[in-house]
Design an enzyme around this catalytic site. Structure first.
Site, PDB file in Angstrom:
ATOM      1  N   HIS A  91      34.057  33.570  51.587  1.00  0.00           N
ATOM      2  CA  HIS A  91      34.079  33.997  53.126  1.00  0.00           C
ATOM      3  C   HIS A  91      33.452  33.041  53.869  1.00  0.00           C
ATOM      4  O   HIS A  91      33.614  33.031  55.025  1.00  0.00           O
ATOM      5  CB  HIS A  91      33.661  35.368  53.080  1.00  0.00           C
ATOM      6  CG  HIS A  91      34.811  36.359  52.526  1.00  0.00           C
ATOM      7  ND1 HIS A  91      35.041  37.442  52.817  1.00  0.00           N
ATOM      8  CD2 HIS A  91      35.777  35.947  51.744  1.00  0.00           C
ATOM      9  CE1 HIS A  91      35.871  38.140  52.432  1.00  0.00           C
ATOM     10  NE2 HIS A  91      36.542  37.186  51.561  1.00  0.00           N
ATOM     11  N   HIS A 254      41.052  36.465  42.451  1.00  0.00           N
ATOM     12  CA  HIS A 254      41.123  38.271  42.199  1.00  0.00           C
ATOM     13  C   HIS A 254      41.003  38.204  40.779  1.00  0.00           C
ATOM     14  O   HIS A 254      41.256  39.630  40.261  1.00  0.00           O
ATOM     15  CB  HIS A 254      42.177  38.897  42.796  1.00  0.00           C
ATOM     16  CG  HIS A 254      42.351  38.933  44.220  1.00  0.00           C
ATOM     17  ND1 HIS A 254      43.480  39.095  45.190  1.00  0.00           N
ATOM     18  CD2 HIS A 254      41.337  38.786  44.953  1.00  0.00           C
ATOM     19  CE1 HIS A 254      43.025  39.396  46.431  1.00  0.00           C
ATOM     20  NE2 HIS A 254      41.749  39.030  46.388  1.00  0.00           N
TER      21      HIS A 254
END
Ligand SMILES: *[C@@H]1O[C@H](CO)[C@@H](O)[C@H](O)[C@H]1NC(C)=O
Length: 725
Positions: A91, A254
């Site tokens: 991020h 993920h």
């Protein structure tokens, strides 16, 4: 519409540009010059020697100990902080966008608003708190930007994932100024408005301000994976990722960790609203309120794989091996669970994996371009390892610029996204001789392009200045890309930008000079020609540092876009200035460069502000400030300004912006009244721009204002200045 008055007598007449309403400013209190500040001077802040001497393996060992040491203030999921650190690094870097190079982890502005309070950064304050002891231990040798990237990358390694290496050298900003255009902010509304949150368009990097990419729940929260897929593709493409990279990153990321959404009431106030105790959590009670199983981050709940602290391709296998159905998570969001095997077999307690997917995950199976890669990665772990390690390194490093900016002992070889240039041909030419030949070309008629006429003679100087300026002026400090090194103004896409019209012909005028010097690059020729012309026109000591090389003509086109244009020309100047890393003073000084009447016509204007482009002096500012200007439109349809009562004196809307921006106006007034001040500022600004992209010189952080000293250092290929010629 705001009118600008000058000294009571002069009235600036404004053009009636289509649709814009008020082209030179805002109707309200916020004017562009207040919105977009001068760019942050970042380079001086890095202690290059300290970073070079960092013991990266020691930092990695410290990080690995930290990952397994769960702390009460923020207990680790599955006893390992690795997944949290992967998210932190992702991020921080994932705010990068190709459109103008803004965003990314250089600067580590995730520590400041607006980024720190983004929904997508919920609870990442805890991750940075966990890292603080390591930051404190290594001090200047390890910037926040480098630490965050190193933490995410080491986490992947520690969980068994493939890692290509790490490029250090990020420079921490002192505040979040450079991220204001990412939003939410007034700056972003000015330079990159988003009409519909959830469907934001480029230049913004994501569909949703406050998220890194897209709404994972689906378009505007609808669990519609078919419509989600194009959004995923579009938002990753705005960050420079293709389908293979996008699928590897989504599924590779993920492979780790879980989403958190224990209850419907959310994480509590963000840092901007509650800086002392941000996101305290609202689920659960007692000492574990908002932590561990009670954590609320995104509102989704659950892991993607059955072993979320171990690298593997299970994510892809789960996706292709099952049918998925949507349901509402405890946090109140749409997410997906396996309903049966893809071959129709029912699931029972033993065969039902306790995993979830997001709409964006499921979308990867609903789009043929994505599905192809999902299947490849499901079947071939090696293919995933290769794709993920490269895509991760690109994600981490995309905003750091060319390979030569990477510091540290674990830097991988140059990657395609770093647009590597071949080494300069050796031996370097005798630049003084080249400069002499260029000086002869200034007045020699060429079949390649008609010259300007000065005193009845042909004169190419202002055209050479134009070419050098255009070649260098696509430099972006935001991601250290562009600049004249590589001479990519010869190649697509730059050669086709409207603002580069005619540049190829100017280069042809210079090409005969090159014939005598087999190792002379176009890039050096272009920059040196600009310098020679400026010295002929009266500039002192234009610094020249040789050793540029040319990008091969069959290079795959780089995905860069031209500097952005706005109806509001103050905003355009301020935006371009920020992206280029120029100060207002440098911007204004460079506007006073000689401007060729014939080239201005080629660009669609009626002419130039001067009929004598052979002189570098402060008359540009005298002309700018000494006339009334009337808005006009040229035969070619360019908006322009005509000096009232003077024949054939023209300026562009960008020129007039200097008169409309009070800060730039003050600098223009100083230059108009003080020729020496203009000369000094011009030479400094020109030299800095020409050297802005010379990271290959390995002169740490010396680029820029100190370029003149660089030129005097006597290094190989460095001539003192062409005035010696
Ligand atoms: C798996 O991928 C690797 C790397 O792309 C490739 O070299 C190899 O041939 C692939 N294996 C199979 C069985 O397709």
């Amino acid at each position: 519409m705001r009118l600008t008055r000058q000294g009571g007598a002069l009235l600036l007449l404004l053009p009636a540009l289509a649709s814009a309403g008020c082209p030179f400013g805002f109707d309200g209190a916020d004017s562009a010059q207040n919105l977009l500040a001068e760019p942050v001077a970042r380079r001086a802040a890095l202690d290059v020697e300290a970073v070079r001497s960092l013991d990266i393996d020691a930092v990695k060992d410290d990080l690995k100990k930290l990952f397994r040491n769960s702390q009460d203030f923020w207990p680790a999921d599955f006893g390992h902080y690795g997944p949290l650190m992967v998210r932190l690094a992702w991020h921080c870097t994932g705010s990068y966008r190709l459109s103008d190079g803004r965003g990314g982890c250089d600067g580590a502005r995730q520590r400041f608003d607006p980024e720190r309070s983004w929904d997508d950064n919920t609870n990442l304050d805890k991750a940075r708190s966990l890292l603080w002891p390591i930051k404190a231990k290594y001090g200047k040798a390890l910037t926040w930007g480098d630490l965050i990237v190193l933490a995410g990358t080491t986490a992947i390694e520690d969980m068994g994932g493939p890692v290509l290496g790490v490029c250090l050298g990020r420079i921490d900003d002192a505040d979040g100024t450079d991220s204001l255009p990412l939003g939410p902010s007034k700056e972003q509304e000015a330079v990159a408005p988003c009409e519909t949150q959830g469907s934001c368009q480029s230049p913004l990097g994501s569909t949703t301000i406050g998220l890194i990419y897209v709404n994972p729940e689906g378009p505007h929260g609808e669990p519609d994976p078919v419509r989600s897929a194009p959004q995923v593709r579009d938002s990753f493409a705005r960050m420079g990722m293709n389908d293979a990279e996008t699928v590897a990153l989504v599924g590779g990321g993920h492979a780790f960790g879980k989403a958190h959404g224990a209850c419907p009431t959310g994480p509590g106030p963000a840092p901007k609203d509650q800086p002392l105790d941000p996101w305290p959590g609202t689920c659960g009670a007692g000492p574990m309120k908002g932590k561990g199983d009670n954590t609320f981050t995104s509102g989704f709940e659950g892991p993607w794989t059955t072993n979320p602290t171990q690298w593997d391709n299970e994510y892809f296998k789960l996706l292709v091996d099952h049918e998925w159905e949507s349901y509402i998570s405890p946090g109140g969001h749409n997410q997906w669970r396996p309903v049966r095997k893809a071959n129709g077999e029912e699931l029972d307690a033993a065969s039902n994996p306790s995993v979830m997917m997001l709409t964006t995950d499921v979308s990867l199976t609903k789009d043929p371009g994505f599905l192809k890669w999902v299947k490849i990665y499901a079947e071939n772990q090696t293919a995933l390892d290769e794709a993920f390690s490269h895509a991760w390194y690109k994600l981490m490093t995309r905003d750091v610029g060319p390979h030569s900016r990477c510091l540290g002992s674990q830097v991988p070889p140059p990657q395609p996204f770093q647009a590597p240039l071949p080494p300069p041909l050796k031996p370097l030419p005798d630049y003084k001789k080249v400069a002499r030949d260029i000086a002869r070309a200034l007045n020699a008629p060429s079949k390649a392009l008609p010259a300007d006429t000065v005193g009845g003679k042909p004169y190419y100087g202002a055209l050479f200045v134009h070419l050098a300026f255009q070649c260098a002026a696509n430099y972006r400090q935001t991601d250290y890309s562009g600049g004249c090194n590589g001479a990519r103004i010869r190649l697509a896409p730059q050669k086709d930008w409207p603002l580069n019209r005619g540049a190829d012909s100017i280069l042809k005028v210079l090409t005969p000079v090159r014939a005598a010097y087999p190792t002379l690059s176009y890039a050096d020729l272009i920059v040196l020609a600009g310098g020679v012309a400026l010295e002929e026109a009266g500039a002192d000591h234009i610094a020249f540092v040789g050793g540029r090389s040319d990008a091969p003509s069959d290079e795959a086109p780089l995905p860069f876009q031209p500097p952005r244009e706005f109806d509001d020309k103050i905003l355009e100047a301020r935006d371009n200035m920020q992206v280029m890393g120029l100060t207002a003073r440098e911007w204004v000084a460079l506007a006073g460069r000689p401007r060729s009447p014939s080239q201005q016509k080629r660009l669609g204007y009626s002419g130039s502000w001067t009929a004598d482009p052979s002189v570098l002096d402060n008359s540009y500012f005298k002309v700018l400030l000494g006339h009334q200007w009337e808005a006009a439109s040229s035969d070619a349809g360019q908006d322009e300004f005509r000096a009232a009562g003077a024949d054939g004196v023209w300026m562009t809307p960008r020129d007039l912006a200097i008169r409309s921006d009070p800060e730039m106006m003050a600098i223009a007034q100083e230059f108009a009244a003080d020729a020496k001040a203009f000369h000094a500022s011009f030479v400094a600004a020109w030299s800095r721009l020409m050297a802005a992209d010379r990271f290959d010189l390995d002169l740490p952080a010396v680029k820029g204002a100190e370029a003149l000293q660089v030129a005097g250092s006597g290094d190989d290929g460095v001539t003192r200045h062409v005035a010696d010629v």
